[in-house]
Design a protein around this motif. Structure first.
Motif, PDB file in Angstrom:
ATOM      1  N   GLY A   1      -4.738   0.158  11.476  1.00 27.81           N
ATOM      2  CA  GLY A   1      -4.052   1.372  11.053  1.00 27.81           C
ATOM      3  C   GLY A   1      -4.947   2.551  10.752  1.00 27.81           C
ATOM      4  N   GLY A   2      -6.237   2.445  11.100  1.00 28.90           N
ATOM      5  CA  GLY A   2      -7.163   3.530  10.833  1.00 28.90           C
ATOM      6  C   GLY A   2      -7.247   4.533  11.964  1.00 28.90           C
ATOM      7  N   ASN A   3      -7.867   5.666  11.679  1.00 30.03           N
ATOM      8  CA  ASN A   3      -8.180   6.678  12.685  1.00 30.03           C
ATOM      9  C   ASN A   3      -9.684   6.643  12.935  1.00 30.03           C
ATOM     10  N   VAL A   4     -10.081   6.855  14.183  1.00 28.58           N
ATOM     11  CA  VAL A   4     -11.502   6.738  14.512  1.00 28.58           C
ATOM     12  C   VAL A   4     -11.961   7.883  15.408  1.00 28.58           C
ATOM     13  N   VAL A   5     -13.183   8.321  15.175  1.00 29.34           N
ATOM     14  CA  VAL A   5     -13.865   9.227  16.090  1.00 29.34           C
ATOM     15  C   VAL A   5     -14.996   8.436  16.705  1.00 29.34           C
ATOM     16  N   LEU A   6     -14.935   8.266  18.014  1.00 28.90           N
ATOM     17  CA  LEU A   6     -15.909   7.479  18.744  1.00 28.90           C
ATOM     18  C   LEU A   6     -17.025   8.390  19.235  1.00 28.90           C
ATOM     19  N   CYS A   7     -18.242   8.066  18.864  1.00 31.38           N
ATOM     20  CA  CYS A   7     -19.389   8.906  19.195  1.00 31.38           C
ATOM     21  C   CYS A   7     -20.377   8.123  20.049  1.00 31.38           C
TER      22      CYS A   7
ATOM     23  N   ALA B   1     -11.651   6.001  24.008  1.00 30.64           N
ATOM     24  CA  ALA B   1     -10.817   6.671  23.008  1.00 30.64           C
ATOM     25  C   ALA B   1      -9.398   6.871  23.528  1.00 30.64           C
ATOM     26  N   GLU B   2      -9.277   7.211  24.794  1.00 27.46           N
ATOM     27  CA  GLU B   2      -7.956   7.407  25.387  1.00 27.46           C
ATOM     28  C   GLU B   2      -7.161   6.108  25.393  1.00 27.46           C
ATOM     29  N   ARG B   3      -7.834   5.002  25.643  1.00 31.80           N
ATOM     30  CA  ARG B   3      -7.152   3.699  25.639  1.00 31.80           C
ATOM     31  C   ARG B   3      -6.640   3.343  24.244  1.00 31.80           C
ATOM     32  N   LEU B   4      -7.340   3.806  23.210  1.00 32.83           N
ATOM     33  CA  LEU B   4      -6.945   3.480  21.840  1.00 32.83           C
ATOM     34  C   LEU B   4      -5.775   4.332  21.347  1.00 32.83           C
ATOM     35  N   GLY B   5      -5.498   5.436  22.035  1.00 31.65           N
ATOM     36  CA  GLY B   5      -4.319   6.231  21.688  1.00 31.65           C
ATOM     37  C   GLY B   5      -4.597   7.432  20.806  1.00 31.65           C
ATOM     38  N   ASP B   6      -3.534   7.949  20.206  1.00 34.08           N
ATOM     39  CA  ASP B   6      -3.606   9.191  19.438  1.00 34.08           C
ATOM     40  C   ASP B   6      -4.449   9.100  18.178  1.00 34.08           C
TER      41      ASP B   6
END
Length: 255
Positions: A29-35, A45-50
């Motif tokens: 249920g977390g939000n992530v910024v992939l770097c 990131a696109e595969r993981l969704g919004d």
């Protein structure tokens, strides 16, 4: 601290440990910024969704990492950036004196130290500055920083002077950083993985990889990236884990 509805920055997130951690935190249920410096991080990131965003950035660049931090703060909204899981790094192997009697390349050594150690410090300082501005949550926490060390920090093998030194530096920063950031209610932990199934491991011959797997007391195999991610999630949610380096290695001690 809970994962749900919190925002985390993950470096080295295009593959391996970082990618697995992103997947686990999103599932929780977390939000992530992939770097990452690899453009494939955008596809992941696109595969993981919004709930996921991507940022192409070099961890040794102050400007690029500040942009990644700012993106995570924006994504976090009122909650800001809750945590960083820093997985980016490189492996290097070089003997001090090669078989022909030539000394090791100094620039190569400095590059490994710059990426693995200076890069970790860069990410940590920028993340801490952002998290220090957070409003404490119900348990009084403002954030958590999880760095990636290695068992090579303790059991370095022949040819690992640069890599072992860089990861030993990550270990050495953990406690003083945790002590300093305690006044900001930010925890600092390092995970020291053993031999894991990652793209780095794929660079060595299959025979060598099999030998490493056989050297693990139990389970007698290479570690799985999701096992690293599972520990990262447990660190996030357990407020008493602070200032420590946790070996995640199946009991292996390198020779």
């Amino acid at each position: 601290m809970q994962v749900k509805d919190c925002t985390f920055l993950i470096t080295g997130a295009a593959s391996g440990l970082g990618a697995a951690t992103a997947e686990r935190l999103v599932a929780a249920g977390g939000n992530v910024v992939l770097c990452d410096m690899n453009n494939s991080v955008t596809e992941h990131a696109e595969r993981l969704g919004d709930c996921a965003a991507a940022c192409i950035a070099d961890i040794t660049s102050a400007e690029q990492m500040q942009q990644a931090i700012d993106e995570a703060v924006r994504m976090g909204g009122a909650g800001g950036l809750s945590g960083v899981i820093h997985c980016a790094g490189v492996v290097s192997v070089a003997k001090l004196v090669d078989r022909n009697g030539n000394p090791a390349d100094l620039e190569s050594y400095a590059k490994t130290i710059n990426i693995n150690l200076v890069g970790t410090f860069n990410v940590m300082r920028l993340a801490a500055a952002a998290m220090a501005k957070n409003t404490p949550n119900e348990s009084g926490e403002r954030g958590v920083i999880i760095n990636t060390a290695s068992i090579a920090a303790f059991d370095g093998q022949v040819g690992q002077c640069a890599y072992s030194a860089s990861k030993a530096g990550v270990v050495g920063m953990s406690l003083p950083a945790a002590r300093e950031l305690s006044r900001h209610a930010i925890r600092v932990i390092a995970i020291a993985p053993g031999v894991f199934e990652t793209p780095m491991m794929s660079e060595i011959p299959d025979e060598a990889a099999q030998a490493l797997a056989a050297a693990v007391p139990f389970p007698k195999r290479l570690g799985k990236p999701d096992e690293f991610a599972q520990l990262a999630e447990q660190i996030i949610t357990n407020p008493m884990l602070n200032g420590e380096v946790i070996r995640l290695d199946g009991g292996i001690r390198m020779q």
